[in-house]
Enzyme design. Sequence first.
Site, PDB file in Angstrom:
ATOM      1  N   THR A   1       0.742  -1.276  -0.019  1.00 12.50           N
ATOM      2  CA  THR A   1       0.007   0.048   0.134  1.00 12.50           C
ATOM      3  C   THR A   1       0.904   1.337  -0.005  1.00 12.50           C
ATOM      4  O   THR A   1       1.926   1.184   0.236  1.00 12.50           O
ATOM      5  CB  THR A   1      -1.126   0.009   1.018  1.00 12.50           C
ATOM      6  OG1 THR A   1      -1.645   1.290   1.369  1.00 12.50           O
ATOM      7  CG2 THR A   1      -0.206  -0.178   2.611  1.00 12.50           C
ATOM      8  N   ASP A   2       0.244   2.334  -0.437  1.00  9.58           N
ATOM      9  CA  ASP A   2       0.833   3.387  -0.321  1.00  9.58           C
ATOM     10  C   ASP A   2       1.060   4.068   0.903  1.00  9.58           C
ATOM     11  O   ASP A   2       1.897   5.178   1.288  1.00  9.58           O
ATOM     12  CB  ASP A   2       0.282   4.600  -1.372  1.00  9.58           C
ATOM     13  CG  ASP A   2      -1.088   5.105  -1.156  1.00  9.58           C
ATOM     14  OD1 ASP A   2      -1.688   4.361  -0.010  1.00  9.58           O
ATOM     15  OD2 ASP A   2      -1.897   5.708  -1.659  1.00  9.58           O
TER      16      ASP A   2
ATOM     17  N   TYR B   1      -1.880  -0.528  10.862  1.00  7.76           N
ATOM     18  CA  TYR B   1      -1.906  -1.056   9.789  1.00  7.76           C
ATOM     19  C   TYR B   1      -0.754  -0.690   8.791  1.00  7.76           C
ATOM     20  O   TYR B   1       0.202  -1.652   8.220  1.00  7.76           O
ATOM     21  CB  TYR B   1      -3.399  -0.655   9.037  1.00  7.76           C
ATOM     22  CG  TYR B   1      -3.225  -1.056   7.376  1.00  7.76           C
ATOM     23  CD1 TYR B   1      -3.312  -2.262   7.112  1.00  7.76           C
ATOM     24  CD2 TYR B   1      -3.401   0.046   6.541  1.00  7.76           C
ATOM     25  CE1 TYR B   1      -3.338  -2.590   5.626  1.00  7.76           C
ATOM     26  CE2 TYR B   1      -3.213  -0.283   5.315  1.00  7.76           C
ATOM     27  CZ  TYR B   1      -3.249  -1.549   4.567  1.00  7.76           C
ATOM     28  OH  TYR B   1      -3.239  -1.910   3.311  1.00  7.76           O
TER      29      TYR B   1
ATOM     30  N   LYS C   1       2.367  -3.358   7.257  1.00  4.74           N
ATOM     31  CA  LYS C   1       2.444  -3.558   5.719  1.00  4.74           C
ATOM     32  C   LYS C   1       3.974  -3.077   5.366  1.00  4.74           C
ATOM     33  O   LYS C   1       4.830  -3.753   4.826  1.00  4.74           O
ATOM     34  CB  LYS C   1       1.633  -2.537   4.835  1.00  4.74           C
ATOM     35  CG  LYS C   1       0.136  -3.047   5.059  1.00  4.74           C
ATOM     36  CD  LYS C   1       0.084  -4.380   4.342  1.00  4.74           C
ATOM     37  CE  LYS C   1       0.303  -4.524   2.859  1.00  4.74           C
ATOM     38  NZ  LYS C   1      -0.400  -5.864   2.334  1.00  4.74           N
TER      39      LYS C   1
END
Length: 351
Positions: free
Chosen positions: A132-133, A157, A161
């Site tokens: 994810t960014d 989160y 990641k």
Amino acid sequence: MKKKILITGGAGFIGSHVIRLFVNKYPNYEIINLDALTYAGNLENLCDVDSKPNYSFIKGDITDLEFVTNLFNKYKFDGVLHLAAESHVDRSISDPLAFINTNILGTVNLLNAAKEVWKDEMSDKKFYHISTDEVYGSLGITGKFTETTSYDPRSPYSASKASSDHLVRAYFHTYKLPVVISNCSNNYGANQFPEKLIPLVINNIKHSKTLPIYGKGDNIRDWLFVEDHALAIDKIYHEGKVGETYNIGGNNEWTNIDLVKKLCDIMDKKLDQAIGTSQKLISFVKDRAGHDMRYAIDASKIEKELGWKPSIKFEEGFEQTIDWYLENTEWSDHILSGDYEKYYEKQYKNR
Ligand code: NAD
Ligand code: DAU
């Protein structure tokens, strides 16, 4: 010999679109979908492909090392596309450990199993980690995330990641595992679990419930149609250079409040009610803790090197998405009962 491709998290939102694309486009691949079917996994997302001969589903948890090791020994996969994750930021704030377990330990289990089973010949293999960014942190008004932007995750989160991304790179440098990573911006489209902003708002408008906007609604996200993400994943899996990272984005920034207002107006038209009706449901509520202000992706590398760019115009994708949720009421009804109601009550009670 058919290539055996493992796709993890294939019963989720993005994973189901990737499975559909791969199963239909590559009849010569054997596609194996590994998913634990958490609250976010739904096999109804795949009912149009689940009887195809090149598709099979295995229920299993990537945090279970013994299970993952046995699976790799049995199938000896040629490639892995890893999408299984806990993916909702708000849930990571109330239960970080689930994110550490699945996103970090689960990823390490897959890396170890791939390393072991591929140890004699890695040249024709690929381990593709979908990320994810949010690992890059939060932007101010200007600038965009590039592949060399330093990591600065700010939620449990995104930290989980980021950690998994680092581990994937570590396995490339240390063990020469043939990995590739992509970091994508916010996706929208069919089959997204209604805890996420767009399906949540569509569903609440349908039921005349308030539309909770965190803070002032001035946070900015860069929205990409999920089928375009799946096409980018296809490109990267097949043509991406081992050891590289590719950013994927929609070049399509919206403040949350503008996006929700647009959604309200389209919904009013579709529901045949006076324009302004749905906007009256908007309610500004307590902000998300550590709410990242802005994400924006510079996707020039994937465009230049692999020739990918978004193919669907936002207006078109957005309209298509809204129609899908309005037409697929059974899909929504199945999700919106039971556990989801309990989650919603808890998440929004004191806001
Ligand atoms: P999702 O929550 O809709 O789906 C996740 C899937 O993973 C579910 O089917 C779930 O059952 C499965 N899963 C969860 N824990 C598991 C476990 N321990 N073992 C096996 N399966 C498990 O998520 P999504 O939005 O489709 O995101 C997919 C991936 O893409 C994630 O890695 C996410 O970080 C990344 N991503 C998402 C977005 C987005 O906008 N949604 C953007 C960029 C990157
Ligand atoms: O950027 C990629 C990420 O996009 C993915 O990695 C995540 O898995 C995905 O969930 C998404 O994260 P966001 O936190 O940006 O998405 P979400 O839909 O939860 O929220 C979008 C924006 O809307 C964010 O600024 C928070 C805000 N919001 C969200 C909800 C659920 C609200 O204002 N009200 C809400 O009720």
